[in-house]
Design a protein around this motif. Structure first.
Motif, PDB file in Angstrom:
ATOM      1  N   SER A   6      52.639  19.415  18.657  1.00 49.55           N
ATOM      2  CA  SER A   6      51.892  18.581  19.587  1.00 49.55           C
ATOM      3  C   SER A   6      52.798  18.125  20.724  1.00 49.55           C
ATOM      4  N   GLN A   8      51.671  15.814  22.802  1.00 49.40           N
ATOM      5  CA  GLN A   8      51.232  14.455  23.113  1.00 49.40           C
ATOM      6  C   GLN A   8      52.179  13.457  22.455  1.00 49.40           C
ATOM      7  N   THR A   9      52.621  12.489  23.232  1.00 53.71           N
ATOM      8  CA  THR A   9      53.514  11.464  22.699  1.00 53.71           C
ATOM      9  C   THR A   9      52.803  10.127  22.711  1.00 53.71           C
ATOM     10  N   ARG A  10      53.270   9.241  21.867  1.00 51.48           N
ATOM     11  CA  ARG A  10      52.690   7.904  21.833  1.00 51.48           C
ATOM     12  C   ARG A  10      53.231   7.103  23.007  1.00 51.48           C
ATOM     13  N   PRO A  11      52.389   6.282  23.609  1.00 51.33           N
ATOM     14  CA  PRO A  11      52.864   5.478  24.749  1.00 51.33           C
ATOM     15  C   PRO A  11      53.869   4.428  24.289  1.00 51.33           C
ATOM     16  N   GLU A  12      54.813   4.144  25.144  1.00 46.29           N
ATOM     17  CA  GLU A  12      55.819   3.128  24.872  1.00 46.29           C
ATOM     18  C   GLU A  12      55.431   1.834  25.573  1.00 46.29           C
ATOM     19  N   SER A  33      56.459   1.699  20.267  1.00 40.88           N
ATOM     20  CA  SER A  33      55.104   2.215  20.431  1.00 40.88           C
ATOM     21  C   SER A  33      54.053   1.278  19.848  1.00 40.88           C
ATOM     22  N   THR A  34      54.388   0.598  18.752  1.00 41.09           N
ATOM     23  CA  THR A  34      53.426  -0.279  18.089  1.00 41.09           C
ATOM     24  C   THR A  34      54.016  -1.663  17.891  1.00 41.09           C
ATOM     25  N   GLU A  37      56.268  -1.712  14.780  1.00 42.48           N
ATOM     26  CA  GLU A  37      57.590  -1.154  15.052  1.00 42.48           C
ATOM     27  C   GLU A  37      58.444  -2.155  15.832  1.00 42.48           C
ATOM     28  N   ARG A  53      52.735  -7.869  26.161  1.00 37.79           N
ATOM     29  CA  ARG A  53      53.029  -6.451  26.005  1.00 37.79           C
ATOM     30  C   ARG A  53      52.862  -5.787  27.363  1.00 37.79           C
ATOM     31  N   ARG A  55      53.192  -2.000  29.441  1.00 41.31           N
ATOM     32  CA  ARG A  55      53.317  -0.553  29.292  1.00 41.31           C
ATOM     33  C   ARG A  55      54.559  -0.092  30.038  1.00 41.31           C
TER      34      ARG A  55
END
Length: 62
Positions: A6, A8-12, A33-34, A37, A53, A55
């Motif tokens: 994949s 696709q990466t998770r947004p930071e 990312s979460t 985390e 938070r 982006r």
């Protein structure tokens, strides 16, 4: 059968916490990312209150 990786990466995000310790209070910023985390990267001996938070935007240099 071919395996596909994949792309696709998770947004930071930058997570900001107000940490309440026994002797001091401070604001801690963590990139993750979460929220889970991010909380795992904060000091263990403090109470952490989520303040905001943001982006993380990628910067393109020209």
């Amino acid at each position: 059968m071919a395996c596909t990786k994949s792309t696709q990466t998770r947004p930071e995000f930058t997570w900001r916490f107000l940490t309440l310790g026994e002797f001091s209070n401070q604001i801690v910023s963590v990139t993750a990312s979460t929220e889970r985390e991010a909380r795992s990267k904060t000091p263990a001996e403090c109470v952490c209150i989520l303040a905001c938070r943001f982006r993380v935007e990628e910067v393109q240099h020209v």
